[in-house]
Design a protein around this motif. Structure first.
Motif, short mmCIF file in Angstrom:
data_model
loop_
_atom_site.label_atom_id
_atom_site.label_comp_id
_atom_site.label_asym_id
_atom_site.label_seq_id
_atom_site.Cartn_x
_atom_site.Cartn_y
_atom_site.Cartn_z
N ASP A 14 0.99 -1.51 -0.39
CA ASP A 14 -0.15 -0.26 -0.08
C ASP A 14 0.99 1.62 -0.46
O ASP A 14 0.44 2.56 -1.08
CB ASP A 14 -1.03 -0.23 1.19
CG ASP A 14 -1.63 -1.20 1.18
OD1 ASP A 14 -2.30 -1.59 0.03
OD2 ASP A 14 -2.41 -0.96 2.41
N THR A 15 1.66 0.85 0.75
CA THR A 15 2.81 2.48 0.89
C THR A 15 3.31 2.52 -0.78
O THR A 15 3.74 3.88 -0.96
CB THR A 15 4.06 2.07 2.05
OG1 THR A 15 3.31 1.98 3.05
CG2 THR A 15 5.12 3.51 2.29
N GLN A 18 1.19 4.12 -3.35
CA GLN A 18 1.35 5.96 -2.62
C GLN A 18 2.41 6.57 -3.30
O GLN A 18 1.92 7.10 -3.61
CB GLN A 18 1.15 5.44 -1.34
CG GLN A 18 -0.35 5.26 -0.48
CD GLN A 18 -0.35 5.55 0.78
OE1 GLN A 18 1.13 6.17 1.78
NE2 GLN A 18 -1.08 4.62 1.21
N ALA A 21 2.17 6.45 -6.89
CA ALA A 21 0.82 7.27 -7.17
C ALA A 21 1.79 8.99 -7.78
O ALA A 21 1.49 9.43 -8.64
CB ALA A 21 -0.07 6.52 -7.00
N ALA A 22 2.23 9.24 -6.60
CA ALA A 22 2.96 10.69 -6.17
C ALA A 22 3.51 11.19 -7.10
O ALA A 22 3.67 11.80 -7.97
CB ALA A 22 2.61 10.60 -4.68
N SER A 36 8.08 5.72 4.83
CA SER A 36 6.57 6.21 4.95
C SER A 36 5.94 5.66 5.76
O SER A 36 4.81 5.96 6.29
CB SER A 36 6.35 6.40 3.56
OG SER A 36 6.64 7.01 2.10
N SER A 37 6.31 5.05 5.37
CA SER A 37 5.97 3.83 6.40
C SER A 37 6.31 2.76 8.13
O SER A 37 5.25 2.78 8.60
CB SER A 37 5.47 2.38 5.80
OG SER A 37 6.54 1.88 5.80
N ASN A 98 -10.55 3.49 -6.70
CA ASN A 98 -8.87 3.67 -7.03
C ASN A 98 -8.13 3.85 -7.70
O ASN A 98 -7.47 3.07 -8.18
CB ASN A 98 -8.33 1.81 -6.95
CG ASN A 98 -9.48 1.08 -5.99
OD1 ASN A 98 -9.43 0.25 -5.26
ND2 ASN A 98 -11.03 0.71 -7.02
N GLN A 100 -4.83 5.67 -7.14
CA GLN A 100 -4.15 5.30 -6.74
C GLN A 100 -3.27 4.23 -7.62
O GLN A 100 -2.25 4.43 -8.00
CB GLN A 100 -3.14 5.20 -5.55
CG GLN A 100 -3.03 6.93 -4.28
CD GLN A 100 -2.72 6.29 -3.39
OE1 GLN A 100 -3.18 5.65 -2.49
NE2 GLN A 100 -2.95 7.89 -2.99
N GLU A 101 -3.84 3.28 -7.63
CA GLU A 101 -4.02 1.83 -8.13
C GLU A 101 -3.98 1.73 -9.80
O GLU A 101 -3.08 1.68 -10.56
CB GLU A 101 -4.61 0.64 -7.87
CG GLU A 101 -4.23 0.15 -6.64
CD GLU A 101 -5.12 1.68 -4.84
OE1 GLU A 101 -5.61 2.02 -5.50
OE2 GLU A 101 -4.94 0.71 -3.78
#
Length: 193
Positions: A14-15, A18, A21-22, A36-37, A98, A100-101
């Motif tokens: 998940d991190t 993110q 995507a960014a 980040s995590s 979704n 980001q995905e």
């Protein structure tokens, strides 16, 4: 006996989603995920011994989540036009739910190092691609697409046009407009007529 991992794979992936995507796939590094995590580097390497394995799992988890709903939509209605329209609608609705995905998928597997993936990951990707191609081929047969032009219309209706509907919004980081699903569905119905 080996100690069970303290941090689960879902948090790490998940991190990674993110980050990708960014800032794109290049931003997905072990140290960036750790920052980040809050997960120590060693724990990340324990789960993903190489960055390429992390990138492969990130891509495959994301595309498989998308494909599950897409394939169900294409095979879910006895009327092939409605099934195709449902597939097109799924592309947009999944992207809305979704974002980001969906942004990750816009990069394509090559951006996530596909050429360097271990064989088990490339085989898994190939199986998913074969399932998707087979579902589109079944739909094409159901709508009576007997020529290359007919098959191209099906691909345009259920894959390429819905992607076009979402692409510019995802790339800009903007929310999809409220009419996006209806637009993709209407285009698919028109092309599959």
């Amino acid at each position: 006996m080996a100690r069970p991992p303290r941090y689960d794979e879902t948090l790490l992936l998940d991190t990674a989603v993110q980050l990708a995507a960014a800032s794109g796939p290049a931003a997905v590094t072990m140290s960036a995920i750790a920052r980040s995590s809050g997960v120590p580097n060693g724990s990340i390497y324990h789960r993903f011994p190489q960055r390429v394995i992390l990138l492969a799992e990130l891509w495959l988890r994301t595309v498989e989540r998308f494909q599950d709903g897409f394939l169900s939509a294409l095979d879910g209605d006895p009327d092939p036009r409605r099934a195709g329209a449902a597939g097109a609608r799924h592309v947009v609705a999944w992207s809305r739910s979704n974002p980001q995905e969906a942004a990750v998928l816009l990069h394509g597997p090559q951006s996530f190092g596909r050429d360097e993936w271990p064989m088990e990951f490339t085989q898994r990707a190939d199986r998913g691609n074969q399932r998707a191609k087979a579902a589109v081929a079944r739909l094409a047969a159901r709508v009576g697409a007997a020529t290359e032009l007919g098959t191209d219309k099906v691909v345009l209706a259920v894959i390429e046009l819905p992607l076009a509907v979402v692409r510019r919004y995802l790339r800009a980081g903007s929310p999809l407009p409220p009419h996006a699903e209806d637009l993709a569905e209407r285009c698919a119905l028109d092309l599959l007529a």
